[in-house]
Design an enzyme around this catalytic site. Structure first.
Site, PDB file in Angstrom:
ATOM      1  CD  GLN A   1      -2.842  -0.990   2.452  1.00 10.77           C
ATOM      2  OE1 GLN A   1      -2.320  -0.805   3.537  1.00 10.77           O
ATOM      3  NE2 GLN A   1      -4.134  -1.185   2.310  1.00 10.77           N
ATOM      4  CG  ASN A  21      -5.578  -1.824  -1.186  1.00  3.94           C
ATOM      5  OD1 ASN A  21      -4.889  -1.622  -0.191  1.00  3.94           O
ATOM      6  ND2 ASN A  21      -6.803  -2.313  -1.107  1.00  3.94           N
ATOM      7  CB  CYS A  30      -4.961   0.846   5.859  1.00  2.00           C
ATOM      8  SG  CYS A  30      -3.530  -0.236   6.083  1.00  2.00           S
ATOM      9  N   GLY A  31      -5.813  -0.352   9.091  1.00  2.00           N
ATOM     10  CA  GLY A  31      -5.399  -0.321  10.487  1.00  2.00           C
ATOM     11  C   GLY A  31      -3.895  -0.347  10.660  1.00  2.00           C
ATOM     12  CG  ASN A  32      -1.525  -3.776   9.865  1.00  2.00           C
ATOM     13  OD1 ASN A  32      -1.745  -3.856  11.064  1.00  2.00           O
ATOM     14  ND2 ASN A  32      -1.563  -4.827   9.063  1.00  2.00           N
ATOM     15  CG  ASN A 125     -11.729  -1.854   5.521  1.00  2.00           C
ATOM     16  OD1 ASN A 125     -12.141  -2.138   6.642  1.00  2.00           O
ATOM     17  ND2 ASN A 125     -10.471  -2.057   5.182  1.00  2.00           N
ATOM     18  CG  HIS A 127     -13.244  -6.662   7.196  1.00  2.00           C
ATOM     19  ND1 HIS A 127     -11.976  -7.136   6.952  1.00  2.00           N
ATOM     20  CD2 HIS A 127     -13.121  -5.322   7.366  1.00  2.00           C
ATOM     21  CE1 HIS A 127     -11.121  -6.130   6.989  1.00  2.00           C
ATOM     22  NE2 HIS A 127     -11.791  -5.018   7.232  1.00  2.00           N
ATOM     23  CG  ASN A 158     -10.673  -6.207   3.106  1.00  2.00           C
ATOM     24  OD1 ASN A 158      -9.701  -6.115   2.379  1.00  2.00           O
ATOM     25  ND2 ASN A 158     -11.399  -5.146   3.461  1.00  2.00           N
ATOM     26  CD  GLU A 176      -5.040  -6.296   3.644  1.00  2.00           C
ATOM     27  OE1 GLU A 176      -5.400  -5.144   3.321  1.00  2.00           O
ATOM     28  OE2 GLU A 176      -4.041  -6.529   4.344  1.00  2.00           O
ATOM     29  NE  ARG A 177     -11.998  -3.090  -0.514  1.00  2.00           N
ATOM     30  CZ  ARG A 177     -12.712  -2.047  -0.111  1.00  2.00           C
ATOM     31  NH1 ARG A 177     -13.927  -1.855  -0.585  1.00  2.00           N
ATOM     32  NH2 ARG A 177     -12.230  -1.216   0.779  1.00  2.00           N
ATOM     33  CB  CYS A 185      -5.490  -7.395   7.303  1.00  2.00           C
ATOM     34  SG  CYS A 185      -6.875  -6.302   6.875  1.00  2.00           S
ATOM     35  N   GLY A 186      -4.836  -4.932   9.771  1.00  2.00           N
ATOM     36  CA  GLY A 186      -5.329  -4.359  11.019  1.00  2.00           C
ATOM     37  C   GLY A 186      -6.839  -4.323  11.107  1.00  2.00           C
ATOM     38  N   GLY A 188      -8.790  -6.137   9.393  1.00  2.00           N
ATOM     39  CA  GLY A 188      -9.216  -7.532   9.379  1.00  2.00           C
ATOM     40  C   GLY A 188      -9.155  -8.155  10.757  1.00  2.00           C
TER      41      GLY A 188
END
Length: 246
Positions: A1, A21, A30-32, A125, A127, A158, A176-177, A185-186, A188
């Site tokens: 990303q 992405n 995006c958590g991460n 997003n 899931h 996702n 991931e999408r 995936c944070g 996720g």
């Protein structure tokens, strides 16, 4: 990303960040990336704050850098309204589980063995989380693309594959999408823990084991924000030259 750091778009907001992405598509959250964002702006002298308010496409998040170097991000409350995920549930009958339900996805015709039951929610997003016996051997690369592009998810989704190891620990892989399977995936991890809690399988604080490392997810229940805590470290630094569009 690729995460783009942008100036504050409004009073009370410290920064805006935009997420693209690997396929070039802009995504909501995006958590991460949020954890990496905090370390980046601090280490490059763009702020001296430990706690920030950051605008994303899906709304404002609140990451905080801890004394131990780990970053906690207030990811906001999960969304369960299927129309807002979005997910088309027309004609489907959910399977009750815990205080919630799972939805059937036909991945290859109508054969029963091709129907997977998934918990569906949004963390900014979309899931779809399914339970598996063993995350390491789960058919992530085979089923992930089928779930991501399923017609009932108009914005794609996702796909999470969660193995419950105990009431306070899970193993997780995510397709991931727009990116395929990633090491972690944070959002996720947040979605998987929320799903596990609502399905009656997990407690309010859970360690999530991913191929990229561990995250700690906390959720107090309906309407509460999800808190994600994990590390962020510099791997390398470089420059890229992007040609102007003709």
């Amino acid at each position: 990303q690729i995460l783009s750091v942008r100036p504050s778009p409004a009073p009370g907001i410290d920064f805006e960040y935009v997420i693209h992405n690997a396929d070039g598509g802009e995504v909501e959250q995006c958590g991460n990336g949020a954890r990496c964002f905090v370390r980046y702006v601090r280490e490059h002298g763009l702020t001296t704050k430990d706690a920030l308010r950051v605008q994303t496409l899906s709304g404002v998040i609140e990451p905080r850098l801890g004394a131990d170097g780990r970053v906690t991000v207030n990811m906001g409350a999960p969304v369960f309204d299927l129309a807002r995920v979005p997910f088309d549930a027309a004609g489907l009958r959910p399977q009750a589980a815990g205080s919630w339900q799972k939805w059937p996805l036909a991945l290859d015709g109508d054969a029963q063995e091709a129907i997977k039951y998934v918990a569906i929610l949004s963390m900014g997003n979309p899931h779809a989380v399914q339970l598996v016996d063993d995350a390491e051997t789960a058919p992530v690369l085979e089923l992930g693309p089928l779930i991501e592009h399923h017609a009932r998810f108009p914005n794609r989704v996702n796909a999470g594959f969660m193995q419950v190891l105990g009431r306070s620990r899970v193993a997780l892989r995510v397709y991931e999408r727009g990116a395929g399977e990633t090491l972690a995936c944070g959002t996720g991890a947040c979605a998987a823990v929320v799903a596990g809690i609502r399905l009656g399988l997990l407690d309010a604080r859970v360690d999530v084991q991913t191929r990229g490392g561990d995250l700690t997810i906390e959720w107090a229940g309906i309407e509460a924000a999800v808190l994600m805590t994990g590390p962020a470290s510099m791997v390398f630094e470089g420059e890229i030259e992007i040609a102007d569009n003709p």
